[in-house]
Scaffold this motif. Structure first.
Motif, PDB file in Angstrom:
ATOM      1  N   MET A 189      10.818   7.681  -0.349  1.00 27.92           N
ATOM      2  CA  MET A 189       9.955   8.303  -1.348  1.00 27.92           C
ATOM      3  C   MET A 189       9.125   7.225  -2.023  1.00 27.92           C
ATOM      4  O   MET A 189       9.676   6.290  -2.609  1.00 27.92           O
ATOM      5  N   ASP A 190       7.842   7.328  -1.903  1.00 22.37           N
ATOM      6  CA  ASP A 190       6.949   6.353  -2.515  1.00 22.37           C
ATOM      7  C   ASP A 190       5.692   7.063  -2.994  1.00 22.37           C
ATOM      8  O   ASP A 190       4.937   7.614  -2.200  1.00 22.37           O
ATOM      9  N   ALA A 191       5.520   7.044  -4.307  1.00 16.68           N
ATOM     10  CA  ALA A 191       4.321   7.610  -4.929  1.00 16.68           C
ATOM     11  C   ALA A 191       4.136   9.094  -4.602  1.00 16.68           C
ATOM     12  O   ALA A 191       3.205   9.491  -3.921  1.00 16.68           O
ATOM     13  N   VAL A 251       3.342   7.035 -11.130  1.00 19.97           N
ATOM     14  CA  VAL A 251       3.336   7.601  -9.781  1.00 19.97           C
ATOM     15  C   VAL A 251       3.964   6.604  -8.815  1.00 19.97           C
ATOM     16  O   VAL A 251       4.828   6.955  -8.008  1.00 19.97           O
ATOM     17  N   ASP A 252       3.546   5.356  -8.908  1.00 20.00           N
ATOM     18  CA  ASP A 252       3.953   4.303  -7.974  1.00 20.00           C
ATOM     19  C   ASP A 252       4.890   3.309  -8.675  1.00 20.00           C
ATOM     20  O   ASP A 252       4.440   2.381  -9.282  1.00 20.00           O
ATOM     21  N   ASN A 253       6.173   3.447  -8.643  1.00 25.03           N
ATOM     22  CA  ASN A 253       6.889   4.439  -7.910  1.00 25.03           C
ATOM     23  C   ASN A 253       8.030   5.010  -8.763  1.00 25.03           C
ATOM     24  O   ASN A 253       9.146   5.211  -8.302  1.00 25.03           O
ATOM     25  N   ALA A 254       7.703   5.223 -10.079  1.00 22.26           N
ATOM     26  CA  ALA A 254       8.721   5.881 -10.916  1.00 22.26           C
ATOM     27  C   ALA A 254       9.010   7.273 -10.361  1.00 22.26           C
ATOM     28  O   ALA A 254      10.141   7.769 -10.475  1.00 22.26           O
ATOM     29  N   LEU A 278      10.781  -5.413  -4.473  1.00 23.77           N
ATOM     30  CA  LEU A 278       9.763  -6.214  -3.779  1.00 23.77           C
ATOM     31  C   LEU A 278       9.007  -5.462  -2.673  1.00 23.77           C
ATOM     32  O   LEU A 278       8.569  -6.066  -1.710  1.00 23.77           O
ATOM     33  N   GLU A 279       8.850  -4.162  -2.857  1.00 25.28           N
ATOM     34  CA  GLU A 279       7.991  -3.420  -1.930  1.00 25.28           C
ATOM     35  C   GLU A 279       6.564  -3.900  -2.094  1.00 25.28           C
ATOM     36  O   GLU A 279       5.850  -4.132  -1.127  1.00 25.28           O
ATOM     37  N   GLU A 280       6.207  -4.057  -3.359  1.00 22.92           N
ATOM     38  CA  GLU A 280       4.823  -4.434  -3.661  1.00 22.92           C
ATOM     39  C   GLU A 280       4.503  -5.855  -3.187  1.00 22.92           C
ATOM     40  O   GLU A 280       3.361  -6.266  -3.181  1.00 22.92           O
ATOM     41  N   SER A 281       5.510  -6.615  -2.811  1.00 24.43           N
ATOM     42  CA  SER A 281       5.302  -7.979  -2.330  1.00 24.43           C
ATOM     43  C   SER A 281       5.562  -8.102  -0.841  1.00 24.43           C
ATOM     44  O   SER A 281       5.840  -9.183  -0.340  1.00 24.43           O
ATOM     45  N   ALA A 339      13.761   4.280  -2.234  1.00 26.72           N
ATOM     46  CA  ALA A 339      12.564   4.300  -3.088  1.00 26.72           C
ATOM     47  C   ALA A 339      12.480   2.924  -3.733  1.00 26.72           C
ATOM     48  O   ALA A 339      13.501   2.384  -4.155  1.00 26.72           O
ATOM     49  N   HIS A 340      11.290   2.355  -3.780  1.00 24.14           N
ATOM     50  CA  HIS A 340      11.192   1.021  -4.398  1.00 24.14           C
ATOM     51  C   HIS A 340      11.071   1.158  -5.909  1.00 24.14           C
ATOM     52  O   HIS A 340      10.295   1.958  -6.409  1.00 24.14           O
ATOM     53  N   TRP A 341      11.889   0.349  -6.611  1.00 25.82           N
ATOM     54  CA  TRP A 341      11.837   0.397  -8.080  1.00 25.82           C
ATOM     55  C   TRP A 341      10.776  -0.536  -8.645  1.00 25.82           C
ATOM     56  O   TRP A 341      10.353  -0.405  -9.783  1.00 25.82           O
ATOM     57  N   ALA A 394       0.793  -1.209   0.000  1.00 23.07           N
ATOM     58  CA  ALA A 394       0.000   0.000   0.000  1.00 23.07           C
ATOM     59  C   ALA A 394       0.821   1.251   0.000  1.00 23.07           C
ATOM     60  O   ALA A 394       0.361   2.306   0.286  1.00 23.07           O
ATOM     61  N   CYS A 395       2.081   1.092  -0.329  1.00 20.96           N
ATOM     62  CA  CYS A 395       2.948   2.223  -0.570  1.00 20.96           C
ATOM     63  C   CYS A 395       2.081   3.348  -0.814  1.00 20.96           C
ATOM     64  O   CYS A 395       1.554   4.055  -0.073  1.00 20.96           O
ATOM     65  N   SER A 396       1.934   3.366  -1.793  1.00 18.97           N
ATOM     66  CA  SER A 396       0.951   3.843  -2.638  1.00 18.97           C
ATOM     67  C   SER A 396       0.052   4.832  -2.044  1.00 18.97           C
ATOM     68  O   SER A 396       0.352   5.990  -1.907  1.00 18.97           O
ATOM     69  N   LYS A 397      -1.097   4.311  -1.616  1.00 24.60           N
ATOM     70  CA  LYS A 397      -2.174   5.267  -1.496  1.00 24.60           C
ATOM     71  C   LYS A 397      -2.118   5.938  -0.147  1.00 24.60           C
ATOM     72  O   LYS A 397      -3.061   5.897   0.602  1.00 24.60           O
TER      73      LYS A 397
HETATM   74 ZN   LIG Z   1       4.732   2.281  -3.937  1.00 23.37          ZN
END
Ligand SMILES: [Zn+2]
Length: 560
Positions: A414-416, A352-355, A386-389, A331-333, A16-19
């Motif tokens: 830095m994430d998203a 955005v997530d996560n370029a 593997l942030e998303e995992s 930052a996760h690639w 959920a980096c992300s949102k």
């Molecule tokens: Zn992310």
């Protein structure tokens, strides 16, 4: 099967980096702010845009670990860092191999059978419960494991709270509530009130249950306390689950872990002659006593186990006078790759997530590389996988840091970053956790901006991106990004942009680079984060955790 979708949903569960939420809609005094701050950092954004566009291009195939997209991405990152004169950051190598284990449940038609009060209650996979095997064994059989309701399942010395006090749950199955007593009670004096502490996170529940020797744990799902609906839980647990191999993380792991719907929990408790609602309320109050159920659970899980690796990319700018002390930017690639079963666009570009975060990492590295004289402390740039995992790349880094965690001054993650115009407010996820807030406040003020707490601290976003792995090793961590109160258009425009991303692009193929997406907000954020790290790198002080932070004890212990 559709592996991509499975990976994508794994994400929802774990990362959920992300949102990260928008900040609280506090209105900053307009007089303090310039008409609209425009940063000149990174070539006024041109250098950032160039990298963002590249990383989010179809050539990178959605940057999925273990694919050509990984090789393209990690080669590009190495090339970028090398070109600007940085050193390989992982003991002489640009790369750090992260071993993974992938566990996929095979008997997904399983049921959990509970012998209760002389009868049998059956709970169906997906509709009533989701479960998985965390110990990476091909087969685990739970047989007649006694059920115990342990409230929030929390053992928190700094809050003088122990739901397991005097209780032996070895081999048993614990039923546990999501979130923490402060949230449940809505009492601001308990834990952190509505703001979630790490004790409220589902990952913590399983870790603590395993430390207590339980065989299994089921979290009762409630949308408010979890921060997401059952659909998210169900999706997340439907595909393979990734982890570090046990050899890399010797902490005990549960044979069976999962979630149970609230209505199923109510059915179970009623059958056991207990009142779930009353017990649930009792867990909110100091002095709560766990409750055994006259019930025993049985289930067999069969899983396939696969091992793999993926790479962190690590670059180093050695400090000029204190090279053994480091500031780590992360930052996760990785992102979700592509789904070849889709018609039309198949690539999850993850602009955005996560370029944004990785492009940000590059331009910040570039700014540091140009510093003359170089910073006094070392700066590590960690593009993690593997942030998303499940935040695995950063977890591995924190377990195998090229510069020790107790010598790591701070982490800035830095994430998203949002692709909006510049926001007046900088939203701090985990606001109040550490003195790093003060550093950001100062950097933001120089831009005519203010820092604000995240909007939904009860959702636990501080525990949902890579900085968390630094925090749990005691390293103060900063995770902040522009909020929704834009200099141009105010809260209305900012909220609309945020909602548009959440609804129309987050973890979808439409999270793409477009020339008309503004980068000014992200660039201003990066400039401030650069200044925070630059100040830290050129001073001798060590920022501290707040007195009520659950991460303070680890740092204090490592400083002794
Ligand atoms: Zn992310």
């Amino acid at each position: 099967m559709r592996p991509l979708l499975i990976l994508a949903s794994t994400t929802l569960m774990l990362a959920a980096c992300s949102k990260a939420p928008p900040p609280a809609a506090t209105s900053a005094p307009a007089a303090a702010a310039p008409a609209g701050y425009q940063s000149t950092f990174a070539g006024s954004g041109a250098h950032f845009t160039e990298r963002l566009k590249k990383l989010a291009s179809d050539e990178f195939e959605g940057r999925e670990p273990g694919t050509l997209g990984e090789r393209t991405t990690t080669a590009y990152l190495k090339d970028q860092f090398e070109r600007m004169g940085l050193k390989p950051g992982n003991n002489g190598s640009w790369f750090q191999s992260v071993p993974t284990v992938e566990v996929a449940l095979q008997n997904t038609d399983l049921t959990l059978d509970v012998d209760v009060a002389g009868g049998k209650e059956t709970f169906a996979y997906k509709t009533d419960v989701v479960v998985g095997n965390l110990s990476a064994k091909p087969e685990v059989a739970i047989k007649d494991s006694e059920l115990v309701f342990v409230g929030y399942g929390v053992k928190a010395p700094e809050h003088n709270w122990d739901d397991y006090a005097g209780l032996d749950v070895k081999g048993k199955t614990v039923i546990v509530l999501v979130n923490d007593p402060g949230f449940g009670n809505n009492d601001t004096t308990l834990f952190k009130g509505r703001a979630m502490t790490y004790y409220g996170r589902w990952t913590y529940k399983f870790e603590e249950a395993a430390r207590q020797g339980a065989a299994a744990a089921l979290i009762v799902h409630e949308t408010e306390g979890a921060g997401y609906g059952w659909g998210v839980v169900e999706n997340s647990w439907s595909g393979p689950q990734f982890d570090l191999p046990a050899s890399e993380d010797p902490a005990p792991r549960l044979d069976l872990a999962g979630w149970i719907t609230k209505s199923s929990a109510e059915r179970l408790f009623t059958k056991a002659g207990l009142d779930f609602t009353a017990l649930r309320s009792s867990a909110d109050v100091r002095g709560f006593k766990p409750q055994s159920l006259p019930a025993k659970l049985s289930a067999t899980l069969r899983s396939t186990i696969k091992n793999g690796t993926s790479e962190n990319v690590v670059a180093l700018l050695p400090g000029s006078s204190r090279p053994d002390e480091a500031i780590v930017y992360s930052a996760h690639w990785d992102h979700l790759g592509k789904d070849t079963t889709r018609s039309g666009d198949q690539i999850f570009n993850g602009a955005v997530d996560n370029a944004t975060g990785v492009a940000g990492l590059i331009v910040i590295a570039e700014a540091f590389a140009k510093q003359n004289p170089p910073p006094q402390r070392s700066i590590v740039f960690a593009a993690v996988t593997l942030e998303e995992s499940g935040l695995l790349g950063s977890r591995y880094y924190a377990a195998h840091p090229p510069i020790a965690m107790d010598k790591t001054v701070a982490n800035i993650n830095m994430d998203a970053l949002y692709l909006t115009k510049t926001a007046r407010n900088f939203a701090v996820v985990g606001y109040g956790q550490s003195e790093l807030d003060n550093y950001l406040k100062e950097a933001a003020a120089a831009q005519g901006r203010v820092i604000t707490p995240e909007e939904s601290p009860e959702k636990g976003f501080f525990f949902r991106s890579d900085h968390f792995n630094f925090a749990r090793k005691g390293v103060p961590a900063l995770y902040a990004k522009g909020g929704t109160d834009l200099f141009e258009g105010g809260e209305t425009a900012g909220r609309a942009a945020f909602d548009d991303y959440g609804k129309n692009r987050y973890h979808q193929v439409s999270d793409e680079f477009k020339d008309d997406l503004p980068v000014a907000g992200a660039v201003a954020d990066l400039e401030a984060l650069y200044k925070v790290g630059s100040k830290l790198a050129n001073e001798t002080s060590w920022p501290q955790w707040a007195a009520d932070s659950e991460f303070k004890a680890v740092r204090d212990a490592s400083k002794k």
